[in-house]
Design a protein around this motif. Structure first.
Motif, PDB file in Angstrom:
ATOM      1  N   ALA A  44       0.834  -1.200   0.000  1.00  0.00           N
ATOM      2  CA  ALA A  44       0.000   0.000   0.000  1.00  0.00           C
ATOM      3  C   ALA A  44       0.872   1.254   0.000  1.00  0.00           C
ATOM      4  N   ALA A  45       1.954   1.239   0.750  1.00  0.00           N
ATOM      5  CA  ALA A  45       2.843   2.399   0.784  1.00  0.00           C
ATOM      6  C   ALA A  45       3.538   2.592  -0.557  1.00  0.00           C
ATOM      7  N   ALA A  46       3.915   1.515  -1.198  1.00  0.00           N
ATOM      8  CA  ALA A  46       4.596   1.614  -2.492  1.00  0.00           C
ATOM      9  C   ALA A  46       3.674   2.165  -3.569  1.00  0.00           C
ATOM     10  N   GLU A  47       2.392   1.871  -3.456  1.00  0.00           N
ATOM     11  CA  GLU A  47       1.453   2.360  -4.461  1.00  0.00           C
ATOM     12  C   GLU A  47       1.284   3.868  -4.399  1.00  0.00           C
ATOM     13  N   HIS A  48       1.569   4.478  -3.264  1.00  0.00           N
ATOM     14  CA  HIS A  48       1.351   5.902  -3.108  1.00  0.00           C
ATOM     15  C   HIS A  48       2.629   6.716  -3.192  1.00  0.00           C
ATOM     16  N   GLN A  49       3.759   6.080  -3.479  1.00  0.00           N
ATOM     17  CA  GLN A  49       5.002   6.814  -3.605  1.00  0.00           C
ATOM     18  C   GLN A  49       5.025   7.537  -4.947  1.00  0.00           C
ATOM     19  N   PRO A  50       5.586   8.731  -4.962  1.00  0.00           N
ATOM     20  CA  PRO A  50       5.667   9.454  -6.229  1.00  0.00           C
ATOM     21  C   PRO A  50       6.608   8.752  -7.197  1.00  0.00           C
ATOM     22  N   GLN A  51       6.317   8.905  -8.475  1.00  0.00           N
ATOM     23  CA  GLN A  51       7.104   8.257  -9.519  1.00  0.00           C
ATOM     24  C   GLN A  51       8.389   9.059  -9.747  1.00  0.00           C
ATOM     25  N   ALA A  52       9.472   8.359 -10.052  1.00  0.00           N
ATOM     26  CA  ALA A  52      10.738   9.022 -10.351  1.00  0.00           C
ATOM     27  C   ALA A  52      10.557   9.902 -11.583  1.00  0.00           C
ATOM     28  N   PRO A  53      11.270  11.033 -11.668  1.00  0.00           N
ATOM     29  CA  PRO A  53      11.099  11.949 -12.792  1.00  0.00           C
ATOM     30  C   PRO A  53      11.332  11.287 -14.157  1.00  0.00           C
ATOM     31  N   GLU A  54      12.337  10.413 -14.227  1.00  0.00           N
ATOM     32  CA  GLU A  54      12.610   9.763 -15.519  1.00  0.00           C
ATOM     33  C   GLU A  54      11.510   8.776 -15.900  1.00  0.00           C
ATOM     34  N   ALA A  55      10.920   8.118 -14.904  1.00  0.00           N
ATOM     35  CA  ALA A  55       9.808   7.198 -15.186  1.00  0.00           C
ATOM     36  C   ALA A  55       8.571   7.968 -15.624  1.00  0.00           C
ATOM     37  N   ALA A  56       8.318   9.096 -14.970  1.00  0.00           N
ATOM     38  CA  ALA A  56       7.173   9.927 -15.359  1.00  0.00           C
ATOM     39  C   ALA A  56       7.372  10.466 -16.773  1.00  0.00           C
ATOM     40  N   LEU A  57       8.596  10.881 -17.090  1.00  0.00           N
ATOM     41  CA  LEU A  57       8.888  11.377 -18.435  1.00  0.00           C
ATOM     42  C   LEU A  57       8.713  10.270 -19.462  1.00  0.00           C
ATOM     43  N   THR A  58       9.198   9.081 -19.163  1.00  0.00           N
ATOM     44  CA  THR A  58       9.040   7.951 -20.086  1.00  0.00           C
ATOM     45  C   THR A  58       7.570   7.675 -20.353  1.00  0.00           C
ATOM     46  N   ASP A  59       6.770   7.633 -19.299  1.00  0.00           N
ATOM     47  CA  ASP A  59       5.333   7.391 -19.468  1.00  0.00           C
ATOM     48  C   ASP A  59       4.683   8.459 -20.336  1.00  0.00           C
TER      49      ASP A  59
END
Length: 132
Positions: A44-59
């Protein structure tokens, strides 16, 4: 009239406690009486962690590639790296991922390769080749 009210009162006097007991039993049966395990808490905690900037950019770039074309995604990648130099170490990996996604989109390496340009060296072309 008076007798009808007594009949309704008796009916409610019998039915209401039964309804309350049943609804309370159902409510109690839905309560989680056991504390969540450590695995559940970590998940549950992992699901709410913010995404790394490079992962967000890739998406974001993969979405651009699918909705528009690989050229638009590569242009956006170059602009993002120029704006935020901390993304530069991830540029080659992101471009390679875009190359693979371009082959998935077009179904051929030839058509995907038409969008190749020297963003992050030749990583896009390497991704196209790896997917082909």
């Amino acid at each position: 009239m008076n007798q009808a009210l007594r009949h309704i009162g008796r009916t409610l006097a019998i039915a209401l406690p039964v309804i309350l007991v049943l609804s309370g039993t159902l409510a109690v049966s839905r309560v989680a009486w056991v504390a969540p395990s450590d695995d559940q808490v970590l998940t549950a905690a992992a699901e709410h962690q913010p995404q790394a900037p490079e992962a967000a950019l890739t998406d974001r770039l993969l979405l651009t590639l699918r909705q528009e074309d690989p050229s638009a995604a590569l242009t956006a990648l170059q602009e993002a790296v120029t704006r935020d130099p901390s993304l530069a170490p991830h540029c080659a990996e992101i471009a390679r991922t875009l190359g693979e996604a371009a082959v998935d989109k077009y179904g051929s390496t030839r058509r995907a390769q038409q969008h190749s340009r020297p963003v992050c060296d030749t990583s896009f072309a390497a991704g196209v080749a790896a997917a082909g």
